[in-house]
Design a protein around this motif. Structure first.
Motif, PDB file in Angstrom:
ATOM      1  N   TYR A 165      39.226  44.058  56.891  1.00  0.00           N
ATOM      2  CA  TYR A 165      38.272  43.063  56.431  1.00  0.00           C
ATOM      3  C   TYR A 165      38.989  41.743  56.172  1.00  0.00           C
ATOM      4  O   TYR A 165      38.541  40.673  56.590  1.00  0.00           O
ATOM      5  CB  TYR A 165      37.567  43.546  55.164  1.00  0.00           C
ATOM      6  N   PHE A 166      40.121  41.827  55.512  1.00  0.00           N
ATOM      7  CA  PHE A 166      40.886  40.620  55.194  1.00  0.00           C
ATOM      8  C   PHE A 166      41.255  39.873  56.471  1.00  0.00           C
ATOM      9  O   PHE A 166      41.072  38.666  56.573  1.00  0.00           O
ATOM     10  CB  PHE A 166      42.150  40.987  54.421  1.00  0.00           C
ATOM     11  N   VAL A 167      41.756  40.624  57.461  1.00  0.00           N
ATOM     12  CA  VAL A 167      42.196  39.982  58.702  1.00  0.00           C
ATOM     13  C   VAL A 167      41.015  39.343  59.413  1.00  0.00           C
ATOM     14  O   VAL A 167      41.077  38.208  59.879  1.00  0.00           O
ATOM     15  CB  VAL A 167      42.888  41.002  59.625  1.00  0.00           C
ATOM     16  N   THR A 213      46.486  43.245  61.429  1.00  0.00           N
ATOM     17  CA  THR A 213      46.503  42.112  62.353  1.00  0.00           C
ATOM     18  C   THR A 213      46.848  42.578  63.762  1.00  0.00           C
ATOM     19  O   THR A 213      46.244  42.141  64.742  1.00  0.00           O
ATOM     20  CB  THR A 213      47.539  41.064  61.891  1.00  0.00           C
ATOM     21  N   SER A 231      53.281  38.772  53.568  1.00  0.00           N
ATOM     22  CA  SER A 231      52.007  39.494  53.558  1.00  0.00           C
ATOM     23  C   SER A 231      52.246  41.002  53.518  1.00  0.00           C
ATOM     24  O   SER A 231      53.206  41.501  54.091  1.00  0.00           O
ATOM     25  CB  SER A 231      51.173  39.118  54.774  1.00  0.00           C
ATOM     26  N   ILE A 246      48.254  44.585  55.886  1.00  0.00           N
ATOM     27  CA  ILE A 246      47.653  43.426  56.535  1.00  0.00           C
ATOM     28  C   ILE A 246      48.333  43.169  57.867  1.00  0.00           C
ATOM     29  O   ILE A 246      47.687  42.849  58.861  1.00  0.00           O
ATOM     30  CB  ILE A 246      47.785  42.187  55.625  1.00  0.00           C
ATOM     31  N   GLU A 252      39.919  47.429  53.599  1.00  0.00           N
ATOM     32  CA  GLU A 252      40.252  46.125  53.033  1.00  0.00           C
ATOM     33  C   GLU A 252      41.149  45.285  53.939  1.00  0.00           C
ATOM     34  O   GLU A 252      40.920  44.096  54.126  1.00  0.00           O
ATOM     35  CB  GLU A 252      40.964  46.329  51.703  1.00  0.00           C
ATOM     36  N   ASN A 253      42.175  45.944  54.523  1.00  0.00           N
ATOM     37  CA  ASN A 253      43.108  45.211  55.383  1.00  0.00           C
ATOM     38  C   ASN A 253      42.377  44.602  56.569  1.00  0.00           C
ATOM     39  O   ASN A 253      42.547  43.426  56.885  1.00  0.00           O
ATOM     40  CB  ASN A 253      44.202  46.144  55.902  1.00  0.00           C
ATOM     41  N   ASP A 304      45.927  31.304  44.318  1.00  0.00           N
ATOM     42  CA  ASP A 304      45.105  30.796  45.419  1.00  0.00           C
ATOM     43  C   ASP A 304      45.443  29.348  45.746  1.00  0.00           C
ATOM     44  O   ASP A 304      45.496  28.953  46.901  1.00  0.00           O
ATOM     45  CB  ASP A 304      43.607  30.874  45.054  1.00  0.00           C
ATOM     46  N   THR A 308      38.315  38.230  58.322  1.00  0.00           N
ATOM     47  CA  THR A 308      37.691  37.082  57.682  1.00  0.00           C
ATOM     48  C   THR A 308      38.698  35.965  57.424  1.00  0.00           C
ATOM     49  O   THR A 308      38.369  34.949  56.844  1.00  0.00           O
ATOM     50  CB  THR A 308      37.058  37.481  56.341  1.00  0.00           C
ATOM     51  N   ASP A 309      39.953  36.176  57.850  1.00  0.00           N
ATOM     52  CA  ASP A 309      40.992  35.186  57.612  1.00  0.00           C
ATOM     53  C   ASP A 309      40.852  34.048  58.627  1.00  0.00           C
ATOM     54  O   ASP A 309      40.902  34.266  59.829  1.00  0.00           O
ATOM     55  CB  ASP A 309      42.359  35.855  57.738  1.00  0.00           C
TER      56      ASP A 309
END
Lengths: 515, 291
Positions: free
Chosen positions: B62-64, B261, B253, B257, B59-60, A401, B66-67
């Motif tokens: 969600y990740f995008v 995107t 990445s 993901i 998950e993908n 991280d 919240t990125d």
């Protein structure tokens, strides 16, 4: 109808447009949209005040998928050097063109990273860069200590240092991943010679250890059929991107290499016997990987950096699968080895139009102080890493991280210790780390350095190299598919000449012999 | 007669089948990206994802979503599109309306000056220097201001105004309305269809602009979505595998993901399109009937 109401609305909308437009375009920081202070939280403003006596530096970086200004390393750099740095970044595409545009129109950057050495030397020769020699002598004791004279030489013109070179780690990039559980099933040991390798592939084809039937592929790959390790068995140390190698003190392109015909005959044989994937020529990197990770292929030409993704997929699809890189295989003449990559990663320079050249050098110097460099690169012991037997082990997830992309912030490196620190990031994935070691811990003489790794800017090479590589790739693919003949080889060589090969050969050999 | 009808029917079937095939050819790749965005990374890497997600996961996405980098890029694009479109409509209309009044003195050379810019322009470097000396580098103004008047759109609007019955304005004048009053009370209310059409043209142009930000934006926090997307997608190309430094390759990445995107970036325009589509058809008809 309520026409009046409508008219009022229209007028209000017009006024609103003008106001928003003016607000949006007048300030340096447009309202709404990309308001960076809002995104950065309260931190940004305070930090800039803290170092009031030191100017804010502007740094133009190359593309990475992190946001430089909000990455933990950026905060550390500000804290350790006392300099607030505003990072801008080039796009991934057309980076060179854009850098040239920025430089040509007089940039106000204090520091700029160039990954393309050609750009750097063009700027230096055109007088667009600050001569760093006196500044480093005065303000850069740590820079002097960290960077070897040899490295400095690759960022100098006429004895003047115009940039701070950051090296790449030297490493073997690709190898042959083989399904070791398939080996067990066909009852053969790890192949150590090319003949044993052929026998293994034949066994894979005949015994179909994966139970794939018609879909069984003993060996798959993508791209240029210059296969690391297999080529090494013929004394040919090249790959799709690096096609020059040394023969008797002279640099020779793969197209003209004396070992090429024999090597090509061998690959042709693999193809003809159905050992090499019939679709190798049209495979993309991801299609070849799919064949391996879905359990249809026994051997894959792969870079170790891709292993984490492959490993996860293979574990899920075929939980019993095991695999690893092959060691260098011996050819008929006892030759073997890998191609090793390395050289300059990037050169950081100070444009002549920079507002704060002295401070730029001071900031770089501060970051190359050994302890600072270490903390910038891998963080703090106990927090992001631990040390075991001299090896640095990452603490997950803190390491990845906070320091996973720290390489993007490195400006010159402490060359003696860099590799030890760097290996920490390989531990992100055990399978990757293990396989990295397999191909990178073979004896030194079996890792043959790409002779052009440290080449300076060579204009002919820069102009024609991609063209040469792609002409040769097409010819090689055609010969593997249609058969290797003297005429085919001669045709390839004349296509190579037509693409400007001879001028490049003359140019790089002039450099190579006078080096 | 029956024969002809049967023949017609066959033709219909062929036409529909062909259209369906074309539609599928557009739809399938999109579905593939969509299902990849909903699949686990291992399933994508091993090539198991076709039109249906494998190892279903949010998950993908969600990740995008919240990125922060993605959200900022989305915000920049939204800002440029909204402000740009509103401004462009205003400026285009203000240019188009007077130019539609052929009786005004000197109108022809002015119109010619506009059309001239459709055929000739300074080129890349002078434009770049202009933007730079205006102080618009790393400023969203550089993405908005040069796009405020697209001459082609302006001509469309001018044609629309030319086709408005002149008697409307004449009668208003007879009633004693001033020019400004005519514009505010008659012309603007009558412009709704052309505004809608041209806004759509402008909005799509601002939204999908990739080249101007490539030139003028280096501050990562001002990077619009298209630039962000291009960077992300390029990361995994075979070419970049050969040229990227090893550390960048280690940080590429994951496939899921990247696909997520693409999906999330397409959504806004995908949602706006069907609602505005009917205006597109009207827009094509605008100016087509000279009267």
């Amino acid at each position: 109808m309520d026409l009046r109401h409508k008219r009022g609305w229209m007028a209000a909308a017009l006024v609103l447009v003008v106001v928003v437009l003016l607000a949006g375009c007048s300030g340096q920081e447009p309202a709404g949209g990309g308001n960076k202070d809002a995104a950065a939280g309260g931190g940004g403003g305070e930090q800039k005040e803290a170092s009031a006596n030191k100017p804010e530096l502007k740094f133009l970086k190359v593309y990475t998928n992190i946001d430089y200004n909000h990455y933990p390393v950026a905060d550390y750099i500000e804290e350790a050097s006392g300099y607030a740095i505003q990072y801008d970044a080039l796009p991934q595409e057309h980076a060179s063109e854009k850098l040239n545009l920025i430089m040509a129109s007089g940039s106000n950057y204090d520091l700029v990273d160039a990954t393309n050495a050609q750009d750097f030397f063009t700027f230096a020769e055109n007088g667009a860069l600050t001569d760093l020699t006196p500044l480093i002598d005065e303000f850069g004791p740590h820079i002097r200590e960290a960077i070897s004279d040899e490295s400095f030489a690759s960022a100098s013109v006429d004895g003047k240092i115009y940039g701070i070179p950051t090296l790449n780690i030297s490493y073997v990039r690709t190898g042959l991943l083989i399904r070791t559980d398939w080996l067990e099933q066909v009852g053969l040991p790890m192949p150590q010679t090319l003949d044993e390798f052929t026998a293994v592939l034949r066994a894979f084809r005949e015994q179909d250890p994966g139970g794939n039937g018609a879909q069984n592929i003993p060996f798959t790959m993508s791209g240029t059929p210059l296969i690391d390790n297999v080529a090494g068995a013929f004394g040919l140390f090249v790959d799709g991107g690096a096609q020059w190698s040394e023969v008797d003190g002279e640099l020779v392109h793969a197209a003209n290499h004396p070992a090429l015909p024999d090597y090509l005959q061998y690959v042709r044989m693999l193809y003809e016997e159905g050992l090499l994937d019939a679709e190798f020529a049209t495979n993309k990197g991801s299609t070849a990987a799919e064949k391996f990770t879905s359990g249809r292929a026994g051997v894959l030409v792969a870079g170790w950096s891709s292993i984490p993704g492959y490993d996860e997929a293979l574990q899920k699809v075929q939980p019993d699968a095991t695999y690893q890189f092959l060691l260098p295989m011996e050819g008929a003449d006892g030759q073997k080895g890998f191609l090793k990559h390395g050289g300059i990663n990037k050169i950081t320079f100070v444009p002549k139009s920079a507002a704060h050249p002295e401070d730029a050098v001071k900031a770089v110097n501060a970051l190359l102080e050994p302890e600072t460099f270490k903390e910038m690169f891998i963080g703090t012991e106990g927090e992001t890493y631990t040390v075991e037997d001299g090896a640095y082990l990452p603490i997950e997830p803190a390491f990845f991280d906070q320091r996973g992309s720290s390489n993007a912030f490195v400006i010159g490196m402490d060359e003696d210790v860099f590799e030890t620190y760097w290996q920490a990031r390989l531990r992100k994935n055990q399978a990757m780390y293990d396989n990295y070691r397999i191909v990178n811990e073979v004896p030194e003489e079996q890792r043959v350095f790409n002779p052009l790794a440290f080449a300076p800017y060579l204009p002919q090479l820069a102009a024609s190299n991609n063209q040469l590589n792609s002409v040769v790739r097409d010819a090689l693919i055609q010969m593997v598919v249609d058969g290797v003949t003297d005429k085919g080889i001669a045709d390839m060589q004349s296509a190579w000449k037509a693409a400007g090969g001879e001028a490049v050969a003359a140019e790089i050999n002039e450099w190579y012999t006078s080096r | 007669m029956r024969h002809i009808r049967a023949g017609d029917r066959v033709l219909d079937i062929v036409v529909y089948a062909w259209l369906a095939l074309c539609a599928l050819a557009c739809l399938l790749p999109f579905l593939n990206v969509l299902s990849k965005s909903l699949s686990a990374n291992w399933a994508i890497v091993s090539g198991q994802v076709g039109l249906w997600p494998v190892g279903f996961t949010f998950e993908n996405l969600y990740f995008v979503m919240t990125d922060s980098t993605f959200l900022r890029a989305l915000g920049v694009s939204a800002f440029v599109t909204v402000v740009g479109t509103l401004g462009a409509i205003l400026f285009t209309a203000v240019a188009a309306y007077p130019l539609s009044k052929k009786h005004l003195p000197g109108i022809k050379p002015i119109l010619f000056a506009y059309v001239f810019t459709m055929l000739f322009n300074g080129g890349l470097i002078p434009n770049y220097l202009l933007i730079k000396s205006l102080g618009l580098m790393n400023n969203l103004g550089a993405l908005i201001l040069p796009g405020l008047i697209n001459v082609f759109n302006m001509l469309l609007m001018k044609n629309y105004y030319e086709n408005l019955p002149e008697s409307l304005e004449e009668s208003a004048k007879l009633e004693g309305a001033s020019n400004l009053r005519i514009v505010l009370r008659i012309i603007i209310p009558l412009s709704a269809p052309v505004f809608a059409t041209i806004s759509l043209f402008y909005a799509v142009a601002f939204w999908s602009d990739w080249f101007h930000p490539l030139l003028y934006i280096t501050d990562p926090s001002l990077k619009p979505l298209q630039l962000y997307l291009r960077d992300i997608v390029l990361e995994a190309s075979d070419e970049s595998r050969l040229t990227q430094s090893i550390d960048n390759l280690l940080n590429v990445s994951p496939e899921g993901i990247r696909n997520a995107t693409i999906i999330v970036s397409t959504l806004p325009i995908l949602l706006v399109y069907p609602m505005l589509q009917k205006y597109f058809i009207k827009g094509i008809l605008i100016g087509s009937v000279k009267g």
